[in-house]
Structure formats: structure tokens, C-alpha cells
Design an enzyme around this catalytic site. Structure first.
Site, PDB file in Angstrom:
ATOM      1  N   HIS A 138       0.845  -1.201   0.000  1.00 57.76           N
ATOM      2  CA  HIS A 138       0.000   0.000   0.000  1.00 57.76           C
ATOM      3  C   HIS A 138       0.873   1.241   0.000  1.00 57.76           C
ATOM      4  CE1 HIS A 138      -3.564   2.391   0.825  1.00 57.76           C
ATOM      5  NE2 HIS A 138      -2.778   3.121   1.613  1.00 57.76           N
ATOM      6  N   ASP A 197     -14.615   2.757   7.833  1.00 54.09           N
ATOM      7  CA  ASP A 197     -13.641   3.667   7.216  1.00 54.09           C
ATOM      8  C   ASP A 197     -14.299   4.510   6.131  1.00 54.09           C
ATOM      9  OD1 ASP A 197     -10.952   4.749   6.722  1.00 54.09           O
ATOM     10  OD2 ASP A 197     -11.262   3.824   4.770  1.00 54.09           O
ATOM     11  N   ARG A 238     -14.153  12.878   7.557  1.00 52.80           N
ATOM     12  CA  ARG A 238     -12.859  13.541   7.800  1.00 52.80           C
ATOM     13  C   ARG A 238     -12.536  14.527   6.685  1.00 52.80           C
ATOM     14  NH1 ARG A 238      -9.054   8.811   7.848  1.00 52.80           N
ATOM     15  NH2 ARG A 238      -7.430  10.382   7.967  1.00 52.80           N
ATOM     16  N   SER A 280      -7.183   4.064   9.390  1.00 50.61           N
ATOM     17  CA  SER A 280      -7.921   3.999   8.124  1.00 50.61           C
ATOM     18  C   SER A 280      -7.209   3.048   7.147  1.00 50.61           C
ATOM     19  CB  SER A 280      -8.008   5.419   7.536  1.00 50.61           C
ATOM     20  OG  SER A 280      -8.340   5.401   6.180  1.00 50.61           O
ATOM     21  N   LYS A 299      -8.255  -1.352   6.488  1.00 48.45           N
ATOM     22  CA  LYS A 299      -8.580  -1.891   5.156  1.00 48.45           C
ATOM     23  C   LYS A 299      -7.603  -2.999   4.766  1.00 48.45           C
ATOM     24  CE  LYS A 299      -8.526   2.206   3.324  1.00 48.45           C
ATOM     25  NZ  LYS A 299      -8.800   3.604   3.269  1.00 48.45           N
TER      26      LYS A 299
HETATM   27  N1  URA Z   1      -5.417   6.769   2.706  1.00 46.04           N
HETATM   28  C1  URA Z   1      -6.383   6.152   3.410  1.00 46.04           C
HETATM   29  O1  URA Z   1      -6.847   5.080   3.049  1.00 46.04           O
HETATM   30  N2  URA Z   1      -6.799   6.737   4.549  1.00 46.04           N
HETATM   31  C2  URA Z   1      -6.319   7.896   4.999  1.00 46.04           C
HETATM   32  O2  URA Z   1      -6.750   8.355   6.028  1.00 46.04           O
HETATM   33  C3  URA Z   1      -5.325   8.544   4.245  1.00 46.04           C
HETATM   34  C4  URA Z   1      -4.879   7.942   3.096  1.00 46.04           C
END
Ligand code: URA
Length: 433
Positions: free
Chosen positions: A82, A161, A168, A183, A187
Site C-alpha cells: 500500500h 472507514d 474527515r 484507516s 482496510k
Molecule cells: N489513505 C487512506 O486510506 N486513509 C487515509 O486516512 C489517508 C490515506
């Protein structure tokens, strides 16, 4: 306990218990806690932070707010990667096939681009026919068969999320380390891989503007991974200028293809090798970085990394001939070259502003509902440290809507040109294991 009391508790910097965090996440997903209270809670978190324990609990609660993928049907140590997001970041498109061609199962869940940052799914969808939505069963089957699948997340994965991120975005609470870390990691953990490599970017084109914050974010995410039993490592890399030369969906796919042939830009290739080495170490496909490096070099040389990308494209319904013949990707109506007004050395190349130019050409989204034009974007001819003569090309603009004077001015002001020599910046700051 009432939500207002939990907001007060966080506001005063007290640590929340597992039960309290559970109630907040469950209550919010079930629409029992309204957005205004969740906003206040997240703002209190922004100012007071969270302990390592609270952040791990928050992540676990978010991860379990919806479906989680069971990838136990995939043989071997499954690795996911990621990036925290940037401009020109097509790393997964190259490193995924490189690592998979070495035999490591790459089970990757990706996102879409928003604002100045691009998303892997949008890039992949520039390949005609390709679908990023596979069932869990097909995902597992594909990774077992060809060692690589890159898919989008379903609505049932981590609904907490999705709801929190949208809130947010409009309440000034995106740039909080515990909220970003939970966050991303919720995931990644819900997506089920055993090993997770994080590419944490810092600089003008990234969420984290400086290396210290990027390191803090990386350490927070590694601690969450450790707490929840997944091997999590991180690369900290520079996003003060775009990565590689191409910005824009099909342009970036073409650059990833060139890299898989050993013909990619130097900085991008370096990042792919570094990330690939770590992924091979995590999946026990290599014992040392040197061995991993040699394996990655071999799969580029013998064409198997490129062939793995083509196999993945075909398995996901796309036309694999685009991978072997990237000249098939549709061209834009025009390619306009922007030339330097000055002679000198490039001292700075604002990634954020070039990402925004690509978005304004139609290559990215201002809101999640916008349609994108896969063919448009920018190809850089000069990067930080390079010398440029007045009248020499700085970049090519691939456009279907011309190039307004305003956009041209934005491009020119993104390049800072000085008289003295400038060193080529270091791309990889640190690898945290
Ligand atoms: N990417 C995400 O998935 N969440 C965040 O809060 C910031 C970047």
C-alpha cells in the site's frame, strides 16, 4: 456511556477503553451516533492523539465493522502493498508482477485516485475490458494460478472507514496520524494478506509533508500490524517531485510496462526494486536483499515479469495485447510540449501542482463521482537536478482539451530553476522492518 462523555474524555487526553472504542465504531456504523458527534470526536483525536493501544483497538474495530477476506485458500505467504498516495505512483503495477513472477503470491486490494493523487484501479481500468471487481473465490483462484490479482474493495469491506473518511474529508480531520494509520491498516487487515508493505510518502505531493511525520505514521502502522499479528514493514520515500516521468492513467501503465522491460526511469525502477526486495524477504522467497535483487533482475530480463502482468490483465477480462503492444493505448488529440523560459538547474518540481494539472486535464477526480479521461496527463522531460536550456522541453502535455494559458502558467511555476548546480534528491529515505 453517552457519546458526549467519550468526546469529553478524548478532549481531555484520557485513554479510551476497548469497550468505549467498540461502542463508538459500532454506534457510528449503525447510524446511532450522528455525524456531528463523530466529527467532534475525531477533532478531539486530532488534537489529543491516541495511544498505541487505542490506535490498535480502533483499527481492529474498524476492520471488523464489515466483511473480512479469508485468504487461507491461497498457498504461501500472501503479500499486499500500500502506498499512502502521491503523484506518478504506479509502483504496484510494476512491483506486483515482478514479485509474483518470482513466485510470491501478491493479493492486492487497491483504491481510486482523488484530488492530486492517482489510484491504481483507475490506471488499470485504462486497459480495455479489465475489471477490478472479483468475487473472493475468483480472487483466491487467480492468485493461486498466476500469483497476482489487483482488485478494488467492496462496499462491505470496512464500512466504518468509508463513513469516517468521507466525514474527515469535510471536517479538517484527515491529517491525524492515528486516524490515517487506522484507516489504512483496517482496510489492509480486512483484505486478509499475511504480510503488508507500506510505502509511506513524504513531501509536497504527499499527505505527510515532512519525513519526521512520515516516520511517525509508518511506525504507528507497523505497531498496529504487529499488535494484530501481521508482518508489516515500511519504506519511507520522497514525494517532493513526481515519481518517474509519467503522470496520468494510461501514460503510467505504459511507464510500468517499460519498467517491466528494464527500460523504466531510474528513480521509479529503484523504488520498484527496493519494494520488491522487501516483499520477497517477507514472503520468504529470498533470504537476503542481494538474492532478492538478483531474482527481480532475472524476471525482468527473461520477460516473465511482463508476461505475469499480461496474464493478470487477461484473467481480469482485459485485453492482454495492450501489455505487449502499449502503442495500442488511445492517444490524445494533441501532445503539447511546454518549454523552459530559463536556463539553469531544476531545484524543485512541485508534485502537488503537477498532480492538480493532470486532474484538471481530466485525468483525475475532484469528487468521487467525476468521470476520468484515461489518456490525458503529463510526461516529464526534466526532473530535479537536471540542467535545462531556455527553449528546451520541460514536459509534454497529453490533452484532449488543448492547454489554456492558465494551466501552462501553473506548469511553468511548478518548475523552480536556479543558476547553481542541484544534487539529484535521494528517493528512499529509510526502510523500517
Ligand atoms: N489513505 C487512506 O486510506 N486513509 C487515509 O486516512 C489517508 C490515506
Amino acid at each position: 456511556m453517552r457519546m458526549v462523555d467519550l468526546i469529553e474524555k478524548k478532549k481531555h487526553g484520557q485513554e479510551l477503553s476497548e469497550e468505549e472504542i467498540h461502542d463508538i465504531i459500532q454506534g457510528y456504523v449503525a447510524n446511532q451516533i450522528p455525524d456531528y458527534q463523530m466529527s467532534a470526536f475525531m477533532m478531539a483525536t486530532y488534537f489529543q492523539g491516541m495511544s498505541e493501544k487505542e490506535t490498535a483497538i480502533l483499527t481492529s474495530e474498524m476492520m471488523h465493522s464489515g466483511d473480512t477476506m479469508d485468504l487461507s485458500g491461497i498457498q504461501g505467504i500472501k503479500v499486499d502493498k500500500h502506498s499512502t498516495g502521491g503523484v506518478g505512483d504506479k509502483t504496484s503495477l510494476a512491483v506486483g508482477p515482478m514479485v509474483a513472477a518470482c513466485g510470491a503470491p501478491v493479493a492486492k486490494m487497491s483504491g481510486r485516485g482523488l484530488g492530486h493523487t492517482g489510484g491504481t484501479l483507475d490506471k488499470l481500468e485504462s486497459i480495455p475490458g479489465l475489471s477490478v471487481y472479483l468475487s473472493e473465490e475468483d480472487f483466491i483462484k487467480q492468485v493461486n494460478e498466476i500469483k497476482l490479482a489487483i482488485i478494488g474493495q467492496t462496499k462491505q469491506l470496512d464500512p466504518a472507514d468509508a463513513k469516517m473518511y468521507a466525514l474527515r474529508d469535510v471536517t479538517g480531520t484527515v491529517d491525524s496520524i492515528p486516524l490515517i494509520a487506522s484507516s489504512i491498516m483496517s482496510k489492509k487487515l480486512a483484505a486478509g494478506a499475511d504480510a503488508i508493505l507500506l510505502d509511506v510518502k513524504y513531501g509536497d505531493g504527499a499527505f505527510m509533508k515532512n519525513v519526521e511525520d512520515a516516520r511517525k505514521l509508518a511506525k504507528t502502522m507497523i505497531a498496529i500490524g504487529d499488535h494484530l499479528g501481521r508482518d508489516t514493514r515500511a519504506t519511507i520515500s520522497n514525494m517532493n517531485q513526481p515519481l518517474g516521468n509519467a503522470i496520468g492513467n494510461s501514460l503510467e501503465v505504459k511507464e510500468a510496462i517499460a519498467t517491466l522491460k528494464g527500460e523504466g526511469p531510474r528513480d521509479f525502477t529503484e523504488l520498484c526494486f527496493e519494494a520488491g526486495e522487501t516483499m520477497l524477504l517477507m514472503t520468504k522467497m529470498a533470504d537476503t536483499r542481494e538474492e532478492a535483487h538478483q531474482k527481480l533482475e532475472a524476471v525482468i530480463k527473461d520477460g516473465s515479469a511482463l508476461a505475469t502482468l499480461a496474464k493478470m490483465v487477461e484473467a481480469q477480462g482485459g485485453d492482454p495485447s495492450y501489455i505487449m503492444h502499449p502503442e495500442k493505448f488511445p492517444e490524445t488529440k494533441e501532445v503539447i510540449t511546454v518549454e523552459s523560459l530559463k536556463t539553469g538547474y531544476i531545484e524543485d518540481l512541485e508534485a502537488l501542482n503537477l498532480g492538480l494539472v493532470s486532474m484538471k486535464l481530466g485525468g483525475g477526480r475532484a469528487t468521487m463521482d467525476d468521470q476520468i479521461d484515461h489518456a490525458v496527463g503529463l510526461v516529464l522531460k526534466k526532473k530535479v537536478g537536471d540542467h535545462v536550456e531556455a527553449g528546451e522541453p520541460l514536459l509534454d502535455v497529453h490533452t484532449n482539451t488543448g492547454l489554456s494559458e492558465e494551466l501552462k502558467a501553473e506548469i511553468l511555476s511548478a518548475y523552480h530553476i536556479v543558476d547553481h548546480e542541484v544534487a539529484t534528491p535521494q528517493l528512499i529515505e529509510e526502510i523500517l522492518e
